[in-house]
Scaffold this motif. Structure first.
Motif, mmCIF file in Angstrom:
data_model
loop_
_atom_site.group_PDB
_atom_site.id
_atom_site.type_symbol
_atom_site.label_atom_id
_atom_site.label_comp_id
_atom_site.label_asym_id
_atom_site.label_seq_id
_atom_site.Cartn_x
_atom_site.Cartn_y
_atom_site.Cartn_z
ATOM 1 N N VAL A 48 0.831 -1.206 0.000
ATOM 2 C CA VAL A 48 0.000 0.000 0.000
ATOM 3 C C VAL A 48 0.867 1.259 0.000
ATOM 4 C CG1 VAL A 48 -1.829 1.254 1.201
ATOM 5 C CG2 VAL A 48 -1.841 -1.244 1.192
ATOM 6 N N PHE A 98 -3.073 -5.689 4.513
ATOM 7 C CA PHE A 98 -2.811 -6.263 3.195
ATOM 8 C C PHE A 98 -2.623 -7.761 3.348
ATOM 9 C CE2 PHE A 98 1.268 -5.021 4.940
ATOM 10 C CZ PHE A 98 2.084 -6.107 4.691
ATOM 11 N N TYR A 154 -0.528 -8.522 -1.930
ATOM 12 C CA TYR A 154 -1.665 -8.025 -2.708
ATOM 13 C C TYR A 154 -2.677 -7.411 -1.756
ATOM 14 C CZ TYR A 154 -3.449 -12.622 -1.308
ATOM 15 O OH TYR A 154 -3.825 -13.721 -0.593
ATOM 16 N N GLY A 155 -3.636 -6.671 -2.306
ATOM 17 C CA GLY A 155 -4.609 -5.925 -1.522
ATOM 18 C C GLY A 155 -5.516 -6.810 -0.676
#
Length: 131
Positions: free
Chosen positions: A8, A70, A85-86
């Protein structure tokens, strides 16, 4: 010491700069009436987790940087992080392909159940006239 990268805000730091939130992608029991959740479904949601040897998907929080959650894929045998990844996303395809056992079945069901995203239509162009 684990070295972790926040996708992020881009902060990279040691394990102490982040907080592990356990297994990623834990689904709540599917029901429209919370009063009628079975004891087994509630137990599974609260306590049952995958514990694989190999690739494992976890939630992490960036304490030192942005404070956002995350997901990360970590190999439990080498302790190496394979990708990030998100929090609302499924892992990239290359990480899903490396998953084994219960994770492979889990992601196959999630991808199959995911609704197809409609193609975005281009917004009509506004005509401008020079005066």
């Amino acid at each position: 010491m684990l070295l972790i990268h926040c996708p992020v805000c881009g902060v990279e730091g040691e394990e102490g700069d982040f907080h592990c939130g356990g297994q990623a992608h834990v689904a709540r029991p599917a029901t429209t009436d919370p009063e009628h959740i079975t004891d087994e479904a509630q137990r599974n949601y609260l306590f049952m987790r995958f514990n694989p040897k190999g690739l494992h998907f976890e939630r992490w929080r960036c304490d030192r940087g942005c404070g956002k959650w995350f997901n990360a894929a970590r190999d439990t045998t080498t302790m190496e992080f394979k990708g990030y990844y998100g929090i609302t996303e499924l892992p990239p395809k290359e990480l899903m392909d490396q998953a084994t056992g219960l994770w492979k079945d889990f992601f196959a069901a999630r991808v199959k159940a995911a609704p197809a995203k409609p193609a975005k239509k281009a917004a009509p162009r506004k005509r401008t006239t020079k005066s």
